[in-house]
Design a protein around this motif. Structure first.
Motif, PDB file in Angstrom:
ATOM      1  N   ARG A  48      10.432 -32.448 122.992  1.00 61.73           N
ATOM      2  CA  ARG A  48      10.128 -33.400 121.919  1.00 61.73           C
ATOM      3  C   ARG A  48      11.374 -34.173 121.478  1.00 61.73           C
ATOM      4  O   ARG A  48      11.316 -35.377 121.226  1.00 61.73           O
ATOM      5  N   GLU A  49      12.514 -33.503 121.413  1.00 64.58           N
ATOM      6  CA  GLU A  49      13.723 -34.134 120.890  1.00 64.58           C
ATOM      7  C   GLU A  49      14.491 -34.927 121.948  1.00 64.58           C
ATOM      8  O   GLU A  49      15.248 -35.836 121.602  1.00 64.58           O
ATOM      9  N   PRO A 111       5.111 -35.953 122.022  1.00 60.83           N
ATOM     10  CA  PRO A 111       5.089 -37.413 122.206  1.00 60.83           C
ATOM     11  C   PRO A 111       5.169 -37.862 123.656  1.00 60.83           C
ATOM     12  O   PRO A 111       5.382 -39.050 123.918  1.00 60.83           O
ATOM     13  N   VAL A 112       5.007 -36.926 124.599  1.00 59.70           N
ATOM     14  CA  VAL A 112       4.956 -37.287 126.023  1.00 59.70           C
ATOM     15  C   VAL A 112       3.684 -36.710 126.620  1.00 59.70           C
ATOM     16  O   VAL A 112       3.142 -35.716 126.121  1.00 59.70           O
ATOM     17  N   ALA A 221       2.083 -44.126 124.234  1.00 54.25           N
ATOM     18  CA  ALA A 221       0.733 -44.349 124.763  1.00 54.25           C
ATOM     19  C   ALA A 221      -0.120 -43.097 124.656  1.00 54.25           C
ATOM     20  O   ALA A 221      -1.305 -43.154 124.314  1.00 54.25           O
ATOM     21  N   VAL A 222       0.461 -41.939 124.950  1.00 55.65           N
ATOM     22  CA  VAL A 222      -0.334 -40.711 124.916  1.00 55.65           C
ATOM     23  C   VAL A 222      -0.763 -40.372 123.499  1.00 55.65           C
ATOM     24  O   VAL A 222      -1.875 -39.884 123.274  1.00 55.65           O
ATOM     25  N   LEU A 223       0.099 -40.638 122.516  1.00 54.78           N
ATOM     26  CA  LEU A 223      -0.280 -40.384 121.127  1.00 54.78           C
ATOM     27  C   LEU A 223      -1.418 -41.312 120.712  1.00 54.78           C
ATOM     28  O   LEU A 223      -2.365 -40.887 120.030  1.00 54.78           O
ATOM     29  N   GLU A 224      -1.335 -42.572 121.116  1.00 56.55           N
ATOM     30  CA  GLU A 224      -2.411 -43.513 120.793  1.00 56.55           C
ATOM     31  C   GLU A 224      -3.729 -43.071 121.424  1.00 56.55           C
ATOM     32  O   GLU A 224      -4.790 -43.127 120.788  1.00 56.55           O
TER      33      GLU A 224
END
Length: 278
Positions: A48-49, A111-112, A221-224
């Motif tokens: 994540r970081e 976020p990925v 994009a993946v979060l959306e």
């Protein structure tokens, strides 16, 4: 490379942009003991970081992907009060709230994009872990098994009920939960539980290739996609149409969209900027 007895992480891809996390307690088929869960959460936090990472593959070694709870640590337990005064049920629920449930949310909120490469048996809570990613690939020898109710008298957990009901529908989700039949990889793919079933020897290569494709997506994009589908599951058509229009209000004109338009006009593949810190 980071390592522990239970989990390791490697970097793959032309620029090291793909994280590969491997469960490696293969002799026991990767039960979700506390050390494994803690280390896995640490590695997910690193992913994540680290904004240079753009996709993750989660897989395991041996015959099993994950067989769920480490029942050997509970083998001598009785239903009465534990040393700290809590019942075994209370202790289990507290551990789930504090650790196991957060592990599933870590994967869902990463976020990925996350590819789960299910190399073997996914049983018990291991089913929830296997389905917590964005794209699931199952080796042909893999299977899914829910012994919770027919063998133990408890409900499926770690999000399993949430995932299987949404992917399979109520009838199949209930059947798997109550009958305890093994669901083979090919049937899981046919039913829509996983993205695809692949030959065992090709699983990791296919998973990394899929992750490489996902790594080229626009940042965010993946979060959306996750948010849009989650919103759709609880919305009317009218509400979802409104949601989509409002997301376009923000996203159309953003750098990713403009790069996509330019790439289309120039007949080339788009090249999107990496994730930004924060």
């Amino acid at each position: 490379m980071n390592s522990s007895p239970a989990v390791r992480m490697e970097r793959h891809g032309n620029n090291g942009e793909i994280a590969l996390i491997v469960l490696q307690d293969s002799a026991r088929m990767n039960p979700l003991g506390r050390p494994l869960q803690l280390r896995l959460r640490e590695l997910l936090a690193e992913v994540r970081e680290d904004t240079s990472l753009r996709a993750l593959v989660l897989t395991a070694e041996g015959r099993g992907f994950c067989v769920g709870a480490d029942l050997s640590s509970m083998g001598g337990a009785q239903g009465g009060a534990q040393a700290d005064g809590r019942t075994l049920g209370a202790q289990t629920a507290d551990n789930m709230h504090q650790l196991s449930n957060r592990l599933i949310l870590d994967l869902q909120q990463l976020p990925v994009p996350v590819v789960c490469a299910i190399n073997g048996a996914a049983a018990g809570a291991g089913v929830g872990l296997a389905l917590a990613g964005d794209v699931a690939l199952a080796a042909r020898s893999a299977y899914f098994y829910l012994p919770f109710l027919p063998r133990l008298g408890i409900v499926p957990d770690l999000g399993t009920t949430w995932f299987i009901e949404r992917r399979l529908g109520r009838a199949r989700a209930l059947g798997l939960s109550l009958l305890g039949d093994r669901l083979g990889a090919q049937q899981a793919a046919d039913w829509g539980l996983v993205w695809a079933c692949v030959d065992d020897e090709a699983l990791r290569e296919q998973a990394l290739a899929t992750a490489a494709r996902l790594a080229r997506l626009p940042a965010g994009a993946v979060l959306e996609a996750r948010r849009a589908l989650d919103h759709a599951a609880a919305s009317t058509l009218e509400q979802q149409l409104h949601y989509e229009a409002e997301r376009q209000r923000e996203l159309v004109g953003a750098p990713a969209f403009m790069e996509g338009v330019q790439a289309f006009m120039q007949k080339r593949e788009p090249v999107f900027a990496p994730r930004q810190p924060g």
